[in-house]
Design an enzyme around this catalytic site. Sequence first.
Site, PDB file in Angstrom:
ATOM      1  N   ARG A 273      20.096-102.403 -33.982  1.00  0.00           N
ATOM      2  CA  ARG A 273      20.675-103.412 -32.864  1.00  0.00           C
ATOM      3  C   ARG A 273      19.882-103.514 -31.811  1.00  0.00           C
ATOM      4  NH1 ARG A 273      24.102-104.270 -36.392  1.00  0.00           N
ATOM      5  NH2 ARG A 273      26.322-103.776 -36.614  1.00  0.00           N
ATOM      6  N   GLU A 302      22.174-110.742 -28.012  1.00  0.00           N
ATOM      7  CA  GLU A 302      22.482-111.815 -29.089  1.00  0.00           C
ATOM      8  C   GLU A 302      23.648-112.758 -28.832  1.00  0.00           C
ATOM      9  OE1 GLU A 302      22.874-110.446 -33.521  1.00  0.00           O
ATOM     10  OE2 GLU A 302      21.308-109.206 -32.662  1.00  0.00           O
ATOM     11  N   HIS A 320      19.378-111.878 -37.229  1.00  0.00           N
ATOM     12  CA  HIS A 320      20.163-110.921 -37.862  1.00  0.00           C
ATOM     13  C   HIS A 320      20.892-111.303 -39.350  1.00  0.00           C
ATOM     14  CE1 HIS A 320      23.349-107.810 -36.129  1.00  0.00           C
ATOM     15  NE2 HIS A 320      23.089-107.636 -37.230  1.00  0.00           N
TER      16      HIS A 320
HETATM   17  N1  LIG Z   1      20.364-105.982 -38.901  1.00  0.00           N
HETATM   18  C1  LIG Z   1      21.316-105.741 -39.560  1.00  0.00           C
HETATM   19  O1  LIG Z   1      21.951-106.924 -40.173  1.00  0.00           O
HETATM   20  C2  LIG Z   1      21.940-104.494 -40.158  1.00  0.00           C
HETATM   21  C3  LIG Z   1      22.487-104.092 -41.141  1.00  0.00           C
HETATM   22  C4  LIG Z   1      23.032-102.987 -41.436  1.00  0.00           C
HETATM   23  C5  LIG Z   1      22.999-101.987 -40.609  1.00  0.00           C
HETATM   24  N2  LIG Z   1      22.386-102.080 -39.172  1.00  0.00           N
HETATM   25  C6  LIG Z   1      22.369-101.352 -38.114  1.00  0.00           C
HETATM   26  O2  LIG Z   1      22.018-100.020 -38.777  1.00  0.00           O
HETATM   27  C7  LIG Z   1      22.556 -98.858 -38.373  1.00  0.00           C
HETATM   28  C8  LIG Z   1      22.138 -97.741 -39.241  1.00  0.00           C
HETATM   29  O3  LIG Z   1      23.023 -98.051 -40.648  1.00  0.00           O
HETATM   30  P1  LIG Z   1      22.732 -96.696 -41.630  1.00  0.00           P
HETATM   31  O4  LIG Z   1      23.890 -97.037 -42.803  1.00  0.00           O
HETATM   32  O5  LIG Z   1      21.558 -96.380 -41.892  1.00  0.00           O
HETATM   33  O6  LIG Z   1      23.564 -95.635 -40.702  1.00  0.00           O
HETATM   34  P2  LIG Z   1      23.339 -93.965 -41.179  1.00  0.00           P
HETATM   35  O7  LIG Z   1      24.451 -93.607 -40.301  1.00  0.00           O
HETATM   36  O8  LIG Z   1      23.166 -93.734 -42.366  1.00  0.00           O
HETATM   37  O9  LIG Z   1      22.057 -93.758 -40.224  1.00  0.00           O
HETATM   38  C9  LIG Z   1      21.808 -93.529 -38.829  1.00  0.00           C
HETATM   39  C10 LIG Z   1      20.789 -92.378 -38.504  1.00  0.00           C
HETATM   40  O10 LIG Z   1      20.851 -92.529 -37.229  1.00  0.00           O
HETATM   41  C11 LIG Z   1      20.489 -91.323 -36.636  1.00  0.00           C
HETATM   42  N3  LIG Z   1      20.400 -91.060 -35.263  1.00  0.00           N
HETATM   43  C12 LIG Z   1      21.707 -91.191 -34.555  1.00  0.00           C
HETATM   44  N4  LIG Z   1      21.472 -91.040 -33.306  1.00  0.00           N
HETATM   45  C13 LIG Z   1      20.013 -90.922 -32.939  1.00  0.00           C
HETATM   46  C14 LIG Z   1      18.961 -90.824 -32.021  1.00  0.00           C
HETATM   47  N5  LIG Z   1      19.502 -90.399 -30.877  1.00  0.00           N
HETATM   48  N6  LIG Z   1      17.658 -90.705 -32.325  1.00  0.00           N
HETATM   49  C15 LIG Z   1      17.370 -90.871 -33.793  1.00  0.00           C
HETATM   50  N7  LIG Z   1      18.159 -90.742 -34.688  1.00  0.00           N
HETATM   51  C16 LIG Z   1      19.560 -91.102 -34.453  1.00  0.00           C
HETATM   52  C17 LIG Z   1      21.653 -90.493 -37.392  1.00  0.00           C
HETATM   53  O11 LIG Z   1      21.514 -89.187 -37.294  1.00  0.00           O
HETATM   54  C18 LIG Z   1      21.551 -91.366 -38.805  1.00  0.00           C
HETATM   55  O12 LIG Z   1      20.796 -90.461 -39.624  1.00  0.00           O
HETATM   56  C19 LIG Z   1      23.862 -99.334 -38.195  1.00  0.00           C
HETATM   57  O13 LIG Z   1      24.631 -98.497 -37.520  1.00  0.00           O
HETATM   58  C20 LIG Z   1      23.655-100.940 -37.668  1.00  0.00           C
HETATM   59  O14 LIG Z   1      24.034-100.827 -36.325  1.00  0.00           O
HETATM   60  C21 LIG Z   1      22.096-103.366 -39.035  1.00  0.00           C
HETATM   61  O1  LIG Z   2      25.886-103.278 -39.067  1.00  0.00           O
HETATM   62  C1  LIG Z   2      25.696-104.170 -40.021  1.00  0.00           C
HETATM   63  O2  LIG Z   2      26.363-104.156 -41.225  1.00  0.00           O
HETATM   64  C2  LIG Z   2      24.940-105.546 -39.707  1.00  0.00           C
HETATM   65  O3  LIG Z   2      24.414-105.688 -38.497  1.00  0.00           O
HETATM   66  C3  LIG Z   2      25.624-106.661 -40.415  1.00  0.00           C
HETATM   67  O4  LIG Z   2      25.019-106.538 -41.845  1.00  0.00           O
END
Ligand SMILES: NC(=O)c1ccc[n+]([C@@H]2O[C@H](COP(=O)([O-])OP(=O)(O)OC[C@H]3O[C@@H](n4cnc5c(N)ncnc54)[C@H](O)[C@@H]3O)[C@@H](O)[C@H]2O)c1
Ligand SMILES: O=C(O)[C@H](O)CO
EC number: 1.1.1.29
Length: 386
Positions: A273, A302, A320
């Site tokens: 994010r 954004e 994004h």
């Molecule tokens: N750009 C995009 O289109 C897109 C797509 C998918 C997800 N995302 C973002 O990616 C994030 C992660 O997704 P995920 O499925 O891997 O989630 P997830 O919950 O599997 O992984 C997140 C990780 O971050 C760690 N974490 C939390 N706080 C932390 C900190 N202070 N320092 C270090 N690590 C920390 C958690 O322990 C966890 O392992 C989502 O929450 C979303 O915001 C963005």
């Molecule tokens: O959190 C998410 O899933 C993304 O930002 C959009 O795919």
Amino acid sequence: MAKPVQIEVWNPNGKYRVVSTKPMPGTRWINLLIQQDCRLEICTEKKTILSVEDIIALIGDKCDGVIGQLTEDWGETLFSALSRAGGKAFSNMAVGYNNVDVNAANKYGVAVGNTPGVLTETTAELAASLSLAAARRIVEADEFMRAGLYDGWLPHLFVGNLLKGQTVGVIGAGRIGSAYARMMVEGFKMNLIYYDLYQATRLEKFVTAYGQFLKANGEQPVTWKRASSMDEVLQQADVISLHPILDKTTYHLVNKERLALMKKEAILINCSRGPVIDEVALVEHLKANPMFRVGLDVFEDEPYMKPGLADMKNAIVVPHIASASKWTREGMATLAALNVLGRIKGYPIWSDPNRVDLFLNENSQPPAACPSIVNSKALGLPVSKL
Ligand SMILES: NC(=O)c1ccc[n+]([C@@H]2O[C@H](COP(=O)([O-])OP(=O)(O)OC[C@H]3O[C@@H](n4cnc5c(N)ncnc54)[C@H](O)[C@@H]3O)[C@@H](O)[C@H]2O)c1
Ligand SMILES: O=C(O)[C@H](O)CO
């Protein structure tokens, strides 16, 4: 009074009224809802980001559930409006839910769904693409060609970084961070250093096994290290990719002081994010360090970029799109619809939100469960025994 919002209606006589604030990819999610007696209303308003007032108008007087988007502000106002309309289900079409005030949802007894798992590899692939594009200066080189500036091969033309044997750093080694790490370690034989609040045991085992495989074949083995602080990752890694959730602990996790810890020729990737990076500090850092490169899929404000970012040759910026593969986006729509449908029908919560394959199989009916409800414990919802 809120203005009426343009909608498309499916199955007008359905018993349950479900609203989707956007048209979503694919048709399976639509069919699953209408087969189960839902009247589906899809907002077709041209405006990209709907306001709270627009969504209140969509919810109306009777609404059983809403499928929403990460650009919307789901707080007290919307959850109280949904609850007044008799609704008890909301799902983001996203895994991240920093746009949702889960405490407000709890207060009104509304279940909050998200869509993990189906976007893990797709998002990691975009992070890997940005890493390669930044390392090998692909966007700059493409612009150079199109501008007609190429007049022959030169020893110094667009020299970039070799990834093989360098260190990849991952901050937030959850689903996506671990998938990205595996791609970079296996694909480019990079060593891994990661920082997470929890140990990524499966990832560590993978790197150990791959290292043994390389050694057995007479190659330099890859290694892994779990860093005791984020700063250790920033200091040691050549390519760093950010994958934590966005919350109070990760807001401006990468700031001016932390940028200064990184190697002068490091590459920083953000597909998590925008606010995880202090973007103003990043622009200053990019100006002062022309060999430092970034690949950004997300931005602090954004859809806007902070002043100066768009002018930086050492920044690659995309809008994004990390989860934007057809299979993933259709799957996200399906999971979001099934979260809402399952709650309306009183189905239990799937026991493992990381294992959602059964919901995505187009050749069979999905299980009678909500794939992923983030506040199921707070609401005391039962867990599926399937
Ligand atoms: N750009 C995009 O289109 C897109 C797509 C998918 C997800 N995302 C973002 O990616 C994030 C992660 O997704 P995920 O499925 O891997 O989630 P997830 O919950 O599997 O992984 C997140 C990780 O971050 C760690 N974490 C939390 N706080 C932390 C900190 N202070 N320092 C270090 N690590 C920390 C958690 O322990 C966890 O392992 C989502 O929450 C979303 O915001 C963005
Ligand atoms: O959190 C998410 O899933 C993304 O930002 C959009 O795919």
